[in-house]
Design an enzyme around this catalytic site. Structure first.
Site, PDB file in Angstrom:
ATOM      1  N   SER A  70     -60.571 -59.742  30.633  1.00  0.00           N
ATOM      2  CA  SER A  70     -61.901 -59.401  31.155  1.00  0.00           C
ATOM      3  C   SER A  70     -61.869 -58.871  32.580  1.00  0.00           C
ATOM      4  CB  SER A  70     -62.802 -60.632  31.091  1.00  0.00           C
ATOM      5  OG  SER A  70     -63.096 -60.887  29.744  1.00  0.00           O
ATOM      6  N   TRP A  76     -66.086 -70.990  22.217  1.00  0.00           N
ATOM      7  CA  TRP A  76     -64.652 -71.023  21.867  1.00  0.00           C
ATOM      8  C   TRP A  76     -64.303 -72.140  20.886  1.00  0.00           C
ATOM      9  CZ3 TRP A  76     -61.682 -67.128  21.903  1.00  0.00           C
ATOM     10  CH2 TRP A  76     -61.805 -66.131  22.870  1.00  0.00           C
ATOM     11  N   ASP A 136     -65.798 -61.612  25.428  1.00  0.00           N
ATOM     12  CA  ASP A 136     -66.610 -61.325  26.618  1.00  0.00           C
ATOM     13  C   ASP A 136     -67.090 -59.877  26.775  1.00  0.00           C
ATOM     14  OD1 ASP A 136     -65.139 -63.625  26.841  1.00  0.00           O
ATOM     15  OD2 ASP A 136     -64.226 -63.122  28.745  1.00  0.00           O
ATOM     16  N   MET A 160     -64.693 -59.574  18.794  1.00  0.00           N
ATOM     17  CA  MET A 160     -65.197 -59.329  20.153  1.00  0.00           C
ATOM     18  C   MET A 160     -65.396 -60.652  20.869  1.00  0.00           C
ATOM     19  SD  MET A 160     -68.671 -57.354  21.375  1.00  0.00           S
ATOM     20  CE  MET A 160     -69.876 -58.557  20.848  1.00  0.00           C
TER      21      MET A 160
HETATM   22  C1  FRU Z   1     -63.269 -65.934  28.478  1.00  0.00           C
HETATM   23  C2  FRU Z   1     -61.829 -65.449  28.498  1.00  0.00           C
HETATM   24  C3  FRU Z   1     -61.511 -64.807  29.833  1.00  0.00           C
HETATM   25  C4  FRU Z   1     -60.375 -63.905  29.490  1.00  0.00           C
HETATM   26  C5  FRU Z   1     -60.756 -63.431  28.115  1.00  0.00           C
HETATM   27  C6  FRU Z   1     -59.594 -63.150  27.215  1.00  0.00           C
HETATM   28  O1  FRU Z   1     -63.842 -66.009  27.215  1.00  0.00           O
HETATM   29  O2  FRU Z   1     -60.957 -66.539  28.235  1.00  0.00           O
HETATM   30  O3  FRU Z   1     -61.235 -65.718  30.867  1.00  0.00           O
HETATM   31  O4  FRU Z   1     -60.227 -62.858  30.396  1.00  0.00           O
HETATM   32  O5  FRU Z   1     -61.560 -64.438  27.543  1.00  0.00           O
HETATM   33  O6  FRU Z   1     -60.000 -62.555  26.039  1.00  0.00           O
END
Ligand code: FRU
Length: 547
Positions: free
Chosen positions: A196, A381, A139, A137
């Site tokens: 997202s 990240w 965002d 999981m």
């Molecule tokens: C942020 C992100 C968003 C993207 C998503 C992809 O953590 O990089 O910008 O939509 O994760 O999983």
């Protein structure tokens, strides 16, 4: 007897046809709902194409096991209305040449089953924070409140506990604490995987906006007529496109000031704002961000909300956070439905949370009583794919209610645990446990140490002279999975602190100033729970938390 026959049939039916040194086909014609795919995380991705009646019905990427199985993930065979499927598999990476694909462990271990066991197997699974039942999981997405229910969608990989195959998972709650796992809400399609986004309610409908990540990132929408359980994608997707590589994470809200919908999304290192009368036809209004705040990375996951008459623009950024990697910055100012104007000088940077594991923060649409309730993804990240769990990876933060306060010339966001969190406060206990809240009444300079018998510890210090609060997790337990993990995080306190609330939940420590002026969220992976507490310069009361 029957079971034995089924197993034998299953084994026979799962024999792959080897077609080259990186390509195999597997015909699945066994009775059973799921094909359980064995995963070995350190292996390269295999690309799977699921074919039913000669038609491609699904593609997915899975780290199929080569020599040992870390865990299984379920491929639901029944939802295509046929009990036969052809799985076409292409392997990548070196292992296909150093070891023949036909000998890979995945073939021996794959099985068909009517069930998939999601019973928790993880010591670090939080007790009172939201987690996915299994899989990766990131965002929180599309959060909204309707008819007494909080809906939380989230970036999910249903086929492994590392980032891949982006899909919207779904959970619901009546109290922001007890979460019910719901079926997957939005799956990848021919335009791309599902990144997202957000949801709004319009009458009885729930309308979702998300980024479809294909060759380029575009914005799409889907409508739910059953309260957010299932979604039909809009026929004319995508609804917003641009020639910008990082172009994502649409957040939509009704703006009563202009009687129109607004949408804000991240475009490189800026935010773009749109408006619409009907949710499908979007007009570009303006861009915000050049030269404002922190630009150490890509801007992602925006939000824009009116709090006590001012507008606050949330801007998640990665990398560029105050302690490396991901973090949530914000801007306070004004918004007339067309253009956001920041009231601070461009160089001013404000962070919502001064821990290292607080990212992708966005708010619930339509929260009751004008509340601004947010959730953050509790990871970073820099190491999110490496944290020491397997069955699932990552939890969401405690729900938080936002407000404003001023200090000096500036207006800041106040962040407090949502009042729903108070409901799980149990009895006072003598020692900290793996799921507890510690309330600290501060006298002066304060140092709080949480420790276990293995000598692992976390130190929380308040320095009233320097007006800082810091948390040291360099010796907190398992830290070696990433060089970026051991660290000390430091927050400005914007005035003096009187009381802290410290929430421990197996692998997380969230610290809040009771007045809302500081929030600090950090992960920790102790080999045994911290059961020893010592405090200098303050008085601690420990409450068991239970759900
Ligand atoms: C942020 C992100 C968003 C993207 C998503 C992809 O953590 O990089 O910008 O939509 O994760 O999983």
């Amino acid at each position: 007897m029957v079971a034995a026959t089924l197993v034998a049939l299953g084994a026979a039916a799962l024999t792959p046809q080897m077609l080259s040194d990186n390509h195999a086909m597997l015909r699945v014609s066994v009775d059973g709902r799921y094909l359980l795919l064995p995963v070995q995380e350190k292996e390269e991705i295999a690309h799977l194409r699921v074919v039913v009646d000669n038609n491609l019905v699904q593609t997915l990427n899975v780290r199929l096991a080569v020599d040992k199985v870390d865990y299984f993930v379920p491929l639901d065979l029944k939802r295509y209305g046929s009990d036969k499927a052809l799985v076409d598999i292409t392997f990548h990476g070196d292992r296909r040449t150093t070891g023949a694909v036909k000998d890979f462990a995945c073939w021996r271990e794959m099985k068909v089953s009517d069930t998939f066991d999601t019973t928790n197997r993880e010591r670090f699974r939080p007790a009172y924070h939201h987690t996915p039942e299994y899989g990766w999981m990131n965002d929180p997405n599309g959060m909204f409140y309707k008819d007494g229910v909080w809906h939380l969608y989230y970036q999910l990989n249903p086929y492994g506990s590392m980032w891949e195959n982006m899909t919207w998972g779904h959970s619901t709650s009546r109290d922001l604490i007890h979460w019910q796992a719901e079926p997957i809400a939005i799956e990848p399609d021919a335009i791309g995987t599902i990144f997202s986004g957000s949801c709004v309610t319009r009458g009885d409908d729930v309308v979702a906006f998300y980024t479809t990540a294909g060759q380029n990132q575009t914005q799409s929408m889907a409508i739910s007529r059953d309260g957010g359980m299932t979604f039909d994608k809009y026929d004319n997707n995508p609804v917003i496109t641009a020639n910008i590589p990082d172009f994502r994470d649409p957040k939509v809200f009704w703006n009563a000031d202009i009687n129109r919908w607004n949408l804000i999304l991240a475009a490189g290192q800026e935010m773009h704002i749109y408006s619409s009368a009907d949710l499908t036809d979007w007009r570009f209004e303006s861009a915000f961000g050049k030269e404002y705040g922190n630009h150490g990375g890509v801007w992602e996951c925006p939000d824009l909300m009116k709090i006590d008459g001012k507008w606050v623009l949330l801007c998640n950024i990665n990398p560029g956070g105050p302690f490396g990697g991901s973090a949530t910055q914000y801007f306070v100012g004004n918004f007339d439905g067309h253009k956001f104007t920041c009231e601070s000088m461009p160089k001013v940077t404000k962070w919502m949370d001064y821990g290292k594991d607080h990212y992708a923060t966005v708010s619930f649409y339509n929260a009751p009583a004008g509340r601004h309730v947010v959730l953050a993804w509790m990871s970073n990240w820099q190491y999110a794919n490496q944290v020491p769990t397997k069955q699932f990876r990552s939890a969401n933060s405690l729900p938080r209610d936002l407000g404003l306060f001023t200090h000096g010339e500036e207006t800041y966001l106040s962040v407090k645990p949502s009042p729903e969190v108070d409901a799980i406060r149990g009895a006072k206990v003598k020692k900290p446990t793996e799921a507890c809240e510690i309330v600290v009444d501060i006298k002066s300079a304060m140092e709080l140490t949480l420790a276990n018998a293995a000598g692992e510890k976390v130190i929380l210090s308040y320095d009233p002279q320097a007006q800082t609060l810091s948390l040291d997790r360099t010796r907190s337990g398992q830290t070696a999975f990433s060089e970026a993990f051991p660290c000390v995080t430091v927050a400005p306190t914007h005035g003096s602190l009187k009381q802290l609330r410290v929430f421990i939940d197996r692998c997380s420590i969230e610290v809040f100033d009771a007045a809302g002026h500081v929030a600090m969220t950090n992960l920790v992976f102790p080999t045994a729970p911290y059961d020893n507490l010592s405090v200098k310069g303050g008085k601690a009361t420990i409450y068991q938390l239970s759900i």
